[in-house]
Scaffold this motif. Structure first.
Motif, PDB file in Angstrom:
ATOM      1  N   MET A  87       0.843  -1.187   0.000  1.00 11.14           N
ATOM      2  CA  MET A  87       0.000   0.000   0.000  1.00 11.14           C
ATOM      3  C   MET A  87       0.877   1.235   0.000  1.00 11.14           C
ATOM      4  N   ALA A  88       0.455   2.265  -0.746  1.00 13.71           N
ATOM      5  CA  ALA A  88       1.193   3.527  -0.774  1.00 13.71           C
ATOM      6  C   ALA A  88       0.219   4.668  -1.003  1.00 13.71           C
ATOM      7  N   PHE A  89       0.597   5.841  -0.505  1.00  9.28           N
ATOM      8  CA  PHE A  89      -0.235   7.041  -0.651  1.00  9.28           C
ATOM      9  C   PHE A  89       0.689   8.249  -0.638  1.00  9.28           C
ATOM     10  N   ASP A  90       0.562   9.089  -1.664  1.00  9.56           N
ATOM     11  CA  ASP A  90       1.443  10.262  -1.766  1.00  9.56           C
ATOM     12  C   ASP A  90       0.728  11.561  -1.439  1.00  9.56           C
ATOM     13  N   GLY A  91      -0.467  11.449  -0.840  1.00  9.13           N
ATOM     14  CA  GLY A  91      -1.263  12.627  -0.535  1.00  9.13           C
ATOM     15  C   GLY A  91      -2.290  12.909  -1.611  1.00  9.13           C
ATOM     16  N   LYS A  92      -2.137  12.251  -2.750  1.00  7.44           N
ATOM     17  CA  LYS A  92      -3.053  12.438  -3.874  1.00  7.44           C
ATOM     18  C   LYS A  92      -3.592  11.104  -4.370  1.00  7.44           C
ATOM     19  N   ASP A  93      -2.685  10.186  -4.656  1.00  5.47           N
ATOM     20  CA  ASP A  93      -3.068   8.875  -5.171  1.00  5.47           C
ATOM     21  C   ASP A  93      -2.742   7.777  -4.175  1.00  5.47           C
ATOM     22  N   MET A  94      -3.660   6.823  -4.052  1.00  8.00           N
ATOM     23  CA  MET A  94      -3.439   5.637  -3.225  1.00  8.00           C
ATOM     24  C   MET A  94      -3.299   4.449  -4.176  1.00  8.00           C
ATOM     25  N   TRP A  95      -2.289   3.613  -3.953  1.00  3.54           N
ATOM     26  CA  TRP A  95      -2.075   2.514  -4.883  1.00  3.54           C
ATOM     27  C   TRP A  95      -1.434   1.316  -4.187  1.00  3.54           C
ATOM     28  N   SER A  96      -1.390   0.208  -4.896  1.00  4.45           N
ATOM     29  CA  SER A  96      -0.788  -1.012  -4.357  1.00  4.45           C
ATOM     30  C   SER A  96      -0.368  -1.907  -5.518  1.00  4.45           C
ATOM     31  N   THR A  97       0.303  -2.995  -5.191  1.00  2.00           N
ATOM     32  CA  THR A  97       0.721  -3.957  -6.202  1.00  2.00           C
ATOM     33  C   THR A  97      -0.315  -5.061  -6.321  1.00  2.00           C
ATOM     34  N   ASN A  98      -0.754  -5.333  -7.529  1.00  2.00           N
ATOM     35  CA  ASN A  98      -1.659  -6.447  -7.775  1.00  2.00           C
ATOM     36  C   ASN A  98      -0.847  -7.735  -7.683  1.00  2.00           C
ATOM     37  N   PHE A  99      -1.180  -8.608  -6.738  1.00  6.85           N
ATOM     38  CA  PHE A  99      -0.379  -9.815  -6.507  1.00  6.85           C
ATOM     39  C   PHE A  99      -0.512 -10.834  -7.633  1.00  6.85           C
ATOM     40  N   ASP A 108      -9.569   2.890  -6.060  1.00  2.82           N
ATOM     41  CA  ASP A 108     -10.703   3.625  -6.618  1.00  2.82           C
ATOM     42  C   ASP A 108     -10.832   4.981  -5.921  1.00  2.82           C
ATOM     43  N   ALA A 109     -11.583   5.879  -6.537  1.00  6.11           N
ATOM     44  CA  ALA A 109     -11.699   7.263  -6.062  1.00  6.11           C
ATOM     45  C   ALA A 109     -12.264   7.339  -4.644  1.00  6.11           C
ATOM     46  N   GLU A 110     -13.221   6.485  -4.320  1.00  3.37           N
ATOM     47  CA  GLU A 110     -13.849   6.516  -3.002  1.00  3.37           C
ATOM     48  C   GLU A 110     -12.853   6.142  -1.902  1.00  3.37           C
ATOM     49  N   THR A 111     -12.100   5.076  -2.126  1.00  4.38           N
ATOM     50  CA  THR A 111     -11.100   4.642  -1.145  1.00  4.38           C
ATOM     51  C   THR A 111     -10.030   5.706  -0.950  1.00  4.38           C
ATOM     52  N   THR A 112      -9.605   6.315  -2.048  1.00  3.78           N
ATOM     53  CA  THR A 112      -8.584   7.360  -1.977  1.00  3.78           C
ATOM     54  C   THR A 112      -9.088   8.571  -1.211  1.00  3.78           C
ATOM     55  N   GLU A 113     -10.328   8.973  -1.453  1.00  2.00           N
ATOM     56  CA  GLU A 113     -10.891  10.135  -0.762  1.00  2.00           C
ATOM     57  C   GLU A 113     -11.038   9.865   0.732  1.00  2.00           C
ATOM     58  N   ASN A 114     -11.435   8.647   1.087  1.00  8.09           N
ATOM     59  CA  ASN A 114     -11.535   8.278   2.499  1.00  8.09           C
ATOM     60  C   ASN A 114     -10.170   8.372   3.176  1.00  8.09           C
ATOM     61  N   MET A 115      -9.135   7.977   2.455  1.00 10.03           N
ATOM     62  CA  MET A 115      -7.770   8.053   2.985  1.00 10.03           C
ATOM     63  C   MET A 115      -7.361   9.506   3.209  1.00 10.03           C
ATOM     64  N   LYS A 116      -7.673  10.361   2.254  1.00 17.44           N
ATOM     65  CA  LYS A 116      -7.267  11.766   2.332  1.00 17.44           C
ATOM     66  C   LYS A 116      -7.828  12.467   3.562  1.00 17.44           C
ATOM     67  N   GLN A 117      -9.078  12.219   3.870  1.00 18.77           N
ATOM     68  CA  GLN A 117      -9.718  12.991   4.925  1.00 18.77           C
ATOM     69  C   GLN A 117      -9.541  12.389   6.324  1.00 18.77           C
ATOM     70  N   ASN A 118      -8.793  11.303   6.397  1.00 16.51           N
ATOM     71  CA  ASN A 118      -8.554  10.698   7.710  1.00 16.51           C
ATOM     72  C   ASN A 118      -7.068  10.456   7.951  1.00 16.51           C
ATOM     73  N   VAL A 119      -6.262  11.450   7.581  1.00 15.84           N
ATOM     74  CA  VAL A 119      -4.815  11.374   7.812  1.00 15.84           C
ATOM     75  C   VAL A 119      -4.544  11.510   9.310  1.00 15.84           C
ATOM     76  N   ASP A 120      -3.797  10.570   9.866  1.00 14.60           N
ATOM     77  CA  ASP A 120      -3.622  10.523  11.316  1.00 14.60           C
ATOM     78  C   ASP A 120      -2.189  10.710  11.802  1.00 14.60           C
ATOM     79  N   PHE A 121      -1.273  11.040  10.940  1.00 14.44           N
ATOM     80  CA  PHE A 121       0.120  11.166  11.368  1.00 14.44           C
ATOM     81  C   PHE A 121       0.269  12.332  12.334  1.00 14.44           C
ATOM     82  N   PRO A 122       1.017  12.137  13.447  1.00 17.78           N
ATOM     83  CA  PRO A 122       1.658  10.886  13.869  1.00 17.78           C
ATOM     84  C   PRO A 122       0.788  10.044  14.791  1.00 17.78           C
ATOM     85  N   ASP A 123      -0.372  10.593  15.230  1.00 18.37           N
ATOM     86  CA  ASP A 123      -1.220   9.876  16.163  1.00 18.37           C
ATOM     87  C   ASP A 123      -2.629  10.451  16.058  1.00 18.37           C
ATOM     88  N   GLY A 124      -3.619   9.563  15.962  1.00 19.67           N
ATOM     89  CA  GLY A 124      -4.993  10.018  15.812  1.00 19.67           C
ATOM     90  C   GLY A 124      -5.512  10.835  16.979  1.00 19.67           C
TER      91      GLY A 124
END
Length: 244
Positions: A87-99, A108-124
């Motif tokens: 799994m990887a995320f650069d702040g814009k795109d979320m991606w992974s390796t297809n095994f 997909d756009a929905e998963t990426t958007e969910n990731m963007k709005q719930n950034v927790d670094f360094p602690d939630g």
């Protein structure tokens, strides 16, 4: 009159809860942050690198995870001599390796958007109010023989198949150490949708003034942390979706 009675009932429940529990969510969260970060260094972190070993089906798989300040993250593993980005995320795109194809694929756009709005670094829990999160104390509960404070952390809603859905997790803090030993959350999509995701943390160790769990179980899989590096040198190209 019915509305007034309802409001009074809620107020009485809230008041009695504080009286019975003897703790508030804020007090527990603040004590936790004081315990893991006595020098208040969390807010100054730029990035964290964790080198780990995951045990799976009798194999030990080297895993490396990077998390950076603006939400960038990279989780890669070494499997049979090959480095695979899980799994990887650069702040814009979320991606992974297809095994199956061993090629990178964007989420997909929905998963990426969910990731963007719930950034927790360094602690939630750090500055959770500023992030729009909410914490609730739900009383004491015994987990694996240890008495804990149960806290519900509610983040910004996510979308599941286009519909807004609550996004929360339960954290169980040891009443003696104020360290979380178990977390629980619901899986919202995929073949395990609707099931509970359970993680366990132990063996907290200090790294440059901040405490991290060095032993974890995630979905029943054992993970041992071998090394934690704070503010490592990072080339942010590693987070980006590979060029064709």
């Amino acid at each position: 009159m019915k509305i007034i009675k309802t409001i009074l009932s809620v107020a009485m429940i809230s008041t009695s809860s504080v009286y019975v529990y003897g703790q508030t969510a804020d007090e527990i969260v603040n004590k936790y942050l004081e315990t893991v970060d006595p020098g208040k260094k969390l807010g100054k972190l730029e990035a964290v690198k964790m080198e780990m070993t995951a045990k799976s089906q009798g194999m030990e798989i080297p895993v490396t995870m990077f998390n950076a300040k603006n939400g960038e993250m990279l989780l890669k593993l070494n499997f049979q001599g090959k480095e695979i980005t899980q799994m990887a995320f650069d702040g814009k795109d979320m991606w992974s390796t297809n095994f199956m194809t061993m090629k990178p694929e964007k989420a997909d756009a929905e998963t990426t958007e969910n990731m963007k709005q719930n950034v927790d670094f360094p602690d939630g829990f750090l500055n959770y109010k500023a992030k729009g999160y909410k914490v609730e104390y739900l009383g004491k509960e015994t987990k694996d023989g240890t008495e804990t404070f149960k806290i519900r952390l509610t983040k910004k809603p996510i979308k599941v198949e286009g519909k807004p859905q609550e996004n929360f997790s339960f954290y169980y803090f040891d009443t003696d150490s104020y360290l979380p030993i178990v977390t629980e959350s619901e899986i919202h999509s995929g073949p395990m949708k609707g099931q509970k995701s359970v993680s366990k943390m132990s063996d907290y160790q200090e790294v440059d003034g901040i405490y991290f769990p060095f032993s974890m179980q995630m979905m029943g899989q054992e993970i041992k942390v071998n090394k934690v590096t704070l503010n490592p040198t990072i080339d942010k190209v590693m987070f980006a979706f590979p060029a064709p």
